[in-house]
Design a protein around this motif. Structure first.
Motif: not given
Length: 623
Positions: A98-103, A431-444
């Motif tokens: 998410i970082q700065r992109c999503q806001p 990834k461990d202890n993370s709330t993001d880092g992989v696809s939420e859409t089921y695509y890359y």
């Protein structure tokens, strides 16, 4: 864009920087000397009378240590330390981090202002605003001092002059695409000059850009550099300066600038003569490209435009990493996701279902709406429970989807089991202890990097096709359709708007646009927009800029972004679920959605510290 640029900000941006940084290979003594001259008051004759010195001074616009136009190259910009791309600020993809992109995607303009325009950390060097002003000043200095050059051939002088006009236009236009119209700086400004320059109208600004590109083309022509390499045979695509623009590039960029000038955001009255002008310019660019040997690549070679090959004969201008790039390189961490790199800094673009639906069936049936999908299903062209077969071939070039064969990974595991667990080797494991880092859409997405990963190809040559022949055809198709309709053509052209559109489709074995969409300008317009989204996706700022210049961004910013949840069925395949998987559309989480606050969001804004220096500043309402 409600903004007036005044004396203080221009002084801050131009005078506050030293412009002279040397190319690799010059002696340290000369580097030290030229780093100070001529803006520091040293002898201009020594700098500008000798070709080697002049060229080293000017070529900082490409390779300067503290500024250069690479900040505008998408592949270079993707190395920003927030690991996001401009496409991720639209509806067509989500970033895993998410970082700065999503806001910014949800309307927080301050996040985008810093990350896009001013971030110049040591790793990414993506400060588009100050770097552009510095580049423009170097170009103006080169144009002003060209007659001082003593030991250059006429061809060398014409080439330098052409590049100076080209880069000046390019830097101005890239600022325009993100910030709207500004003052057009076409001379070296000194301490005694008037700095309180007016902001031009969009039309006047784009006309100035187009005029500079045209002048550049004329000088490239005089230099015999309409292209830099032979069109075939020995030396093809291998000129020592292959990475520099040429005459065909200049004509193509002129066509792009005039297309923007004609578009609804800049052409509120929808004056058709502007569309006609854009169509003529893009046809001239296409003719020149064809005359000098540029061609669309075949479907079999399509991906060479992006990776695996340094340059191609479809690229009118490109930036290549040259040597191979590792899957863990900072330049690709916005493209290569964590599951392919095991690097916590990696992000990766994840196409939304909204974007996946833009890929038609192989038979040319659109799939953007439930109604269109029903028509395609009735024709035997589409099945929502086996959605990835019988699609536009570009779909396989661009999107990683469930069960797609993937080098080093077998068939991509982008699914959950019926009990909600993840399979072994899942590409959805966070990834461990993370709330993001992989696809939420089921695509890359893999258009930019192919099989680059820690299990696939660990090192690949990557290329930015900054402008290529397919875009010129699409630019012409759009402008000609708006000016004269689907079967209309520019004066003297032997290709209609529809012909140009179908030429882009034909090279990947897609059929012509279905007849029901070819009866009017209004009917063909959505298909042209869709074709641009599919053909030009993820390789630049095209979609980000297109939806703004078309004024489609507000509606798209109010849509719900979707993914496609994939569940592996314990019972296996059945008539209802022929692949053994269940496919279900779903809304992405609320923190992954997009928002359009108001029309100020058409433009990115200068950072606050610069805004406070502006004279008579009127704030951009979005921020």
């Amino acid at each position: 864009m409600t903004m007036k640029t005044g004396k203080e900000i221009l002084k801050h941006l131009f005078i506050g920087s030293v412009m002279l940084f040397m190319a690799v290979g010059m002696t340290s003594c000369l580097e030290e000397y030229l780093d100070k001259a001529p803006d520091a008051g040293l002898d201009e004759k020594e700098v500008f009378s000798k070709y080697a010195n002049f060229k080293s001074y000017f070529y900082a616009v490409y390779d300067g240590a503290n500024f250069n136009i690479k900040a505008h190259y998408p592949l270079w910009f993707a190395g920003n330390n927030q690991k996001f791309t401009m496409e991720a600020l639209t509806d067509i993809c989500d970033m895993t981090r998410i970082q700065r992109c999503q806001p910014g995607k949800m309307g927080d303009g301050s996040q985008v202002t810093w990350a896009v325009g001013y971030n110049s950390d040591a790793a990414s060097k993506t400060a588009k605003v100050p770097y552009s002003w510095k580049v423009i000043r170097v170009c103006n200095m080169a144009i002003e001092k060209i007659d001082m050059l003593q030991d250059a051939t006429e061809r060398e002088k014409e080439d330098l002059l052409a590049q100076a006009y080209f880069v000046r236009a390019y830097a101005h236009f890239e600022l325009f695409r993100l910030y709207g119209s500004l003052p057009y700086i076409d001379k070296v400004l000194g301490s005694d000059d008037e700095w309180d320059l007016p902001r031009l109208s969009d039309y006047d600004y784009c006309q100035r850009v187009a005029a500079d590109f045209k002048t550049a083309a004329e000088h490239f022509d005089k230099a015999g550099l309409m292209r830099r390499d032979p069109a075939s045979g020995s030396g093809h695509l291998a000129a020592p300066d292959q990475d520099k623009p040429n005459g065909v590039t200049a004509l193509a960029m002129r066509g792009r600038a005039l297309l923007y000038a004609a578009s609804p955001l800049s052409n509120a009255q929808q004056d058709k003569t502007l569309w006609e002008e854009a169509a003529v310019a893009n046809w001239e660019a296409y003719q020149a490209a064809y005359e000098y040997g540029y061609r669309l690549l075949s479907k079999a070679e399509y991906t060479k435009n992006f990776y695996g090959t340094k340059y191609t004969n479809e690229q009118l201008w490109g930036y290549s990493t040259g040597s191979t790039t590792n899957y863990n390189n900072e330049r690709v961490q916005a493209f290569v996701p964590y599951c392919f790199s095991n690097n916590g800094f990696s992000s990766g673009q994840c196409p939304t279902q909204n974007f996946v639906d833009k890929f038609e069936t192989a038979g040319g049936y659109p799939l953007n709406t439930p109604e269109e999908r029903a028509v395609a299903e009735a024709a035997g062209e589409y099945n929502e429970q086996n959605p990835f077969v019988n699609r536009d071939p570009r779909f396989d070039f661009v999107v990683i989807y469930n069960q797609k064969p993937l080098r080093g990974y077998g068939n991509a595991s982008l699914y959950v089991n019926e009990d909600g667990s993840l399979p072994s080797g899942s590409l959805l494991k966070k990834k461990d202890n993370s709330t993001d880092g992989v696809s939420e859409t089921y695509y890359y997405e893999q258009k930019r990097t192919g099989n680059l990963s820690n299990k696939g190809e660990q090192n690949v040559i990557l290329t930015d096709p900054i402008i290529r022949l397919a875009e010129v055809l699409l630019n012409y198709a759009e402008a000609a359709n708006e000016a004269w309709g689907p079967t209309g053509a520019a004066p003297g052209a032997d290709m209609t708007a529809l012909d140009a559109l179908n030429a882009v489709r034909a090279r990947v074995d897609m059929p012509p646009v279905h007849a029901e969409y070819t009866g009017s300008t209004e009917a063909l317009r959505p298909r042209i927009k869709n074709e641009r989204a599919v053909e030009l996706c993820f390789e630049g700022y095209h979609y980000y800029c297109d939806i703004r210049r078309w004024k489609d961004a507000p509606d798209l910013g109010r849509t719900r972004l979707m993914g496609m949840r994939v569940t592996k069925l314990a019972a296996g395949a059945s008539e209802a679920y022929p692949t053994g998987f269940r496919y279900e559309r779903f809304e992405l989480p609320s923190n992954r959605q997009i928002a359009w606050k108001n029309d100020g969001m058409y433009y990115i804004q200068f950072q606050t510290s610069d805004l406070l220096k502006m004279k008579n500043y009127i704030p951009n309402e979005a921020w």
